[in-house]
Design a protein around this motif. Sequence first.
Motif, mmCIF file in Angstrom:
data_model
loop_
_atom_site.group_PDB
_atom_site.id
_atom_site.type_symbol
_atom_site.label_atom_id
_atom_site.label_comp_id
_atom_site.label_asym_id
_atom_site.label_seq_id
_atom_site.Cartn_x
_atom_site.Cartn_y
_atom_site.Cartn_z
ATOM 1 N N ARG A 153 64.596 78.831 77.474
ATOM 2 C CA ARG A 153 65.541 80.039 78.509
ATOM 3 C C ARG A 153 64.525 80.365 79.311
ATOM 4 O O ARG A 153 64.589 81.310 80.316
ATOM 5 N N ILE A 166 64.706 72.432 57.910
ATOM 6 C CA ILE A 166 63.603 71.680 58.023
ATOM 7 C C ILE A 166 62.635 73.273 58.105
ATOM 8 O O ILE A 166 62.365 74.172 58.415
ATOM 9 N N ASN A 182 68.807 69.394 70.939
ATOM 10 C CA ASN A 182 67.840 69.885 70.498
ATOM 11 C C ASN A 182 68.681 71.220 70.232
ATOM 12 O O ASN A 182 68.415 71.999 69.160
ATOM 13 N N ALA A 183 68.935 72.214 71.201
ATOM 14 C CA ALA A 183 68.771 72.969 71.415
ATOM 15 C C ALA A 183 69.651 74.322 70.788
ATOM 16 O O ALA A 183 70.883 73.065 70.620
ATOM 17 N N ALA A 184 69.745 74.918 70.102
ATOM 18 C CA ALA A 184 71.349 75.565 69.318
ATOM 19 C C ALA A 184 71.260 77.225 68.844
ATOM 20 O O ALA A 184 69.937 77.352 68.910
ATOM 21 N N ARG A 199 59.970 80.020 60.956
ATOM 22 C CA ARG A 199 60.348 80.944 61.023
ATOM 23 C C ARG A 199 60.723 80.919 58.595
ATOM 24 O O ARG A 199 60.052 82.349 57.935
ATOM 25 N N LYS A 211 78.698 73.114 64.398
ATOM 26 C CA LYS A 211 78.600 72.287 64.390
ATOM 27 C C LYS A 211 78.925 71.221 63.581
ATOM 28 O O LYS A 211 78.889 69.634 63.896
ATOM 29 N N TYR A 240 77.980 78.703 63.556
ATOM 30 C CA TYR A 240 77.243 77.710 63.626
ATOM 31 C C TYR A 240 77.508 76.701 62.550
ATOM 32 O O TYR A 240 77.605 75.392 63.156
ATOM 33 N N GLN A 276 71.351 79.996 66.278
ATOM 34 C CA GLN A 276 71.373 78.879 65.256
ATOM 35 C C GLN A 276 72.873 80.191 64.449
ATOM 36 O O GLN A 276 72.704 80.390 62.770
ATOM 37 N N GLY A 326 68.735 68.566 57.065
ATOM 38 C CA GLY A 326 68.912 69.565 55.841
ATOM 39 C C GLY A 326 67.742 70.482 56.144
ATOM 40 O O GLY A 326 67.632 71.068 58.160
ATOM 41 N N ILE A 360 71.616 66.809 68.000
ATOM 42 C CA ILE A 360 70.330 66.825 66.432
ATOM 43 C C ILE A 360 71.237 68.071 66.123
ATOM 44 O O ILE A 360 72.015 68.937 66.148
ATOM 45 N N ASN A 361 72.299 67.544 64.748
ATOM 46 C CA ASN A 361 73.085 68.117 64.424
ATOM 47 C C ASN A 361 72.685 68.960 62.891
ATOM 48 O O ASN A 361 71.449 69.678 63.078
ATOM 49 N N SER A 382 71.934 78.442 78.484
ATOM 50 C CA SER A 382 73.505 77.636 77.984
ATOM 51 C C SER A 382 74.764 78.470 78.829
ATOM 52 O O SER A 382 75.416 77.586 79.140
ATOM 53 N N GLY A 387 66.047 73.126 74.415
ATOM 54 C CA GLY A 387 65.127 73.726 73.492
ATOM 55 C C GLY A 387 63.825 73.646 72.933
ATOM 56 O O GLY A 387 63.770 73.687 71.738
ATOM 57 N N ASN A 397 59.639 74.918 67.901
ATOM 58 C CA ASN A 397 59.783 73.954 65.989
ATOM 59 C C ASN A 397 60.064 72.814 66.442
ATOM 60 O O ASN A 397 59.343 72.027 67.224
ATOM 61 N N THR A 398 60.844 72.593 65.897
ATOM 62 C CA THR A 398 61.335 71.027 66.064
ATOM 63 C C THR A 398 61.215 70.502 67.666
ATOM 64 O O THR A 398 61.017 69.084 67.375
HETATM 65 N N1 LIG Z 1 65.362 74.449 60.986
HETATM 66 C C1 LIG Z 1 66.637 73.902 60.608
HETATM 67 O O1 LIG Z 1 66.167 74.485 59.059
HETATM 68 C C2 LIG Z 1 67.439 73.116 60.346
HETATM 69 C C3 LIG Z 1 68.021 72.995 59.613
HETATM 70 C C4 LIG Z 1 69.320 71.571 60.316
HETATM 71 C C5 LIG Z 1 69.680 71.211 61.660
HETATM 72 N N2 LIG Z 1 68.603 71.946 62.286
HETATM 73 C C6 LIG Z 1 69.566 71.444 63.921
HETATM 74 O O2 LIG Z 1 67.445 71.106 64.666
HETATM 75 C C7 LIG Z 1 67.601 72.033 65.497
HETATM 76 C C8 LIG Z 1 66.118 72.143 65.533
HETATM 77 O O3 LIG Z 1 66.176 73.514 64.980
HETATM 78 P P1 LIG Z 1 64.850 74.153 64.580
HETATM 79 O O4 LIG Z 1 64.735 75.452 63.637
HETATM 80 O O5 LIG Z 1 63.668 73.402 65.463
HETATM 81 O O6 LIG Z 1 65.468 75.637 66.550
HETATM 82 P P2 LIG Z 1 65.437 76.968 67.167
HETATM 83 O O7 LIG Z 1 63.525 77.820 66.005
HETATM 84 O O8 LIG Z 1 65.912 77.967 66.081
HETATM 85 O O9 LIG Z 1 65.091 76.667 68.683
HETATM 86 C C9 LIG Z 1 65.859 76.769 69.336
HETATM 87 C C10 LIG Z 1 65.645 76.144 70.678
HETATM 88 O O10 LIG Z 1 67.336 76.643 71.432
HETATM 89 C C11 LIG Z 1 67.295 77.057 72.340
HETATM 90 N N3 LIG Z 1 68.003 78.407 72.706
HETATM 91 C C12 LIG Z 1 68.469 78.921 71.974
HETATM 92 N N4 LIG Z 1 69.612 78.955 72.464
HETATM 93 C C13 LIG Z 1 69.995 78.416 73.337
HETATM 94 C C14 LIG Z 1 71.023 79.386 74.699
HETATM 95 N N5 LIG Z 1 71.494 80.360 74.446
HETATM 96 N N6 LIG Z 1 70.800 78.666 76.042
HETATM 97 C C15 LIG Z 1 70.014 77.342 75.904
HETATM 98 N N7 LIG Z 1 69.150 77.711 74.784
HETATM 99 C C16 LIG Z 1 69.071 77.878 73.133
HETATM 100 C C17 LIG Z 1 65.792 77.980 72.071
HETATM 101 O O11 LIG Z 1 65.291 78.202 72.787
HETATM 102 P P3 LIG Z 1 64.325 79.067 73.174
HETATM 103 O O12 LIG Z 1 63.247 78.911 72.669
HETATM 104 O O13 LIG Z 1 64.055 79.794 74.989
HETATM 105 O O14 LIG Z 1 64.876 80.113 72.485
HETATM 106 C C18 LIG Z 1 65.047 77.323 71.619
HETATM 107 O O15 LIG Z 1 64.081 76.675 72.147
HETATM 108 C C19 LIG Z 1 68.792 72.835 65.909
HETATM 109 O O16 LIG Z 1 70.195 71.952 66.855
HETATM 110 C C20 LIG Z 1 69.175 73.109 65.194
HETATM 111 O O17 LIG Z 1 70.691 73.195 64.754
HETATM 112 C C21 LIG Z 1 68.121 73.071 62.424
#
Ligand SMILES: NC(=O)c1ccc[n+]([C@@H]2O[C@H](COP(=O)([O-])OP(=O)(O)OC[C@H]3O[C@@H](n4cnc5c(N)ncnc54)[C@H](OP(=O)(O)O)[C@@H]3O)[C@@H](O)[C@H]2O)c1
Length: 259
Positions: free
Chosen positions: A33, A192, A93-95, A196, A163, A159, A97, A190, A144-145, A61, A8, A12-13
């Motif tokens: 993806r 990030i 890292n991918a998730a 968004r 997690k 979600y 959401q 927490g 990355i939980n 996935s 992922g 972002n992250t």
């Molecule tokens: N953002 C926050 O505030 C926050 C807080 C706590 C934890 N986290 C965790 O930190 C990590 C990164 O967060 P983020 O906000 O940067 O994530 P994000 O912007 O939502 O990006 C998620 C990534 O996961 C990939 N993904 C989503 N669904 C998928 C699927 N079905 N198969 C394969 N790949 C898939 C997406 O791929 P595409 O590029 O193809 O869409 C994207 O690259 C995640 O694990 C998240 O749960 C985030």
Amino acid sequence: MKTALITGACINTGVDIVKKFASEGYDVIFTGRNMEKVHAKEKEYREEFPNVNIWGYHIDSLLDERTVDEESVEKMFAEIDAKGMFVDTVILNAADQGLGMTIFENPLTDLMRVINTNVVWNFCIVEHASKRMIKNGGGNVVFINSNTAYRAIPDRIAYVASKGGQLGLMRALALDLGKYNIRVNAVLPGMIKTDRWDKNPEFYAKVPSRFTPIGDVAVGEDIADAAYYFAAHARNTTGAELVIDGGNTIQLYPIVPEK
Ligand SMILES: NC(=O)c1ccc[n+]([C@@H]2O[C@H](COP(=O)([O-])OP(=O)(O)OC[C@H]3O[C@@H](n4cnc5c(N)ncnc54)[C@H](OP(=O)(O)O)[C@@H]3O)[C@@H](O)[C@H]2O)c1
């Protein structure tokens, strides 16, 4: 040469994690993806880091909400093998959401989709990666939980459950893979700052996660540093959690700023 597989990482992250590992001299395989986005990002990364090998792989996935695409994971690792590369570090890292999920409205398949991506697919990747790590003397995995593994947030049922499940998976894998010199750890962010924030500034100006002892939320680099610590420095650490949330989860109630 060390090689990290980072899932992922077109937005972002994940982008910050790729940049951290590449700047530390790792070869990087990253996933997304969408083929076009992966190719565009691969070009960008290669221009920024000409001294390491960077290879993008497009993979989803799921075949459908109920079914993890195990064959594609097998194929990805077979292609990595064919390139003569060995992934010693996996950053999951991918998730999905699972945004806006309410108990009475969403079909069960929404829950399945999120759990399948965040837990089952990640397990599948670790399974295939760790077979290779065993042959090569060891390796390490970083999830990355999220701090939502411990404290729930509204309208994110799948979600939060995923997690929590992921953290249990991390511990079980750490236990079973330790004897092969494979370490498995988790970073618990927490909130990030991501794109968004730019899309919804009013909401994010008021998010309670800012009301922490530190008084701010993480940026992607904070998460990348923590993942790098586990991967590159934490030689005797496995089954561990590193919370990156400004102290949010240690509070009984949020510290609301006066202004
Ligand atoms: N953002 C926050 O505030 C926050 C807080 C706590 C934890 N986290 C965790 O930190 C990590 C990164 O967060 P983020 O906000 O940067 O994530 P994000 O912007 O939502 O990006 C998620 C990534 O996961 C990939 N993904 C989503 N669904 C998928 C699927 N079905 N198969 C394969 N790949 C898939 C997406 O791929 P595409 O590029 O193809 O869409 C994207 O690259 C995640 O694990 C998240 O749960 C985030």
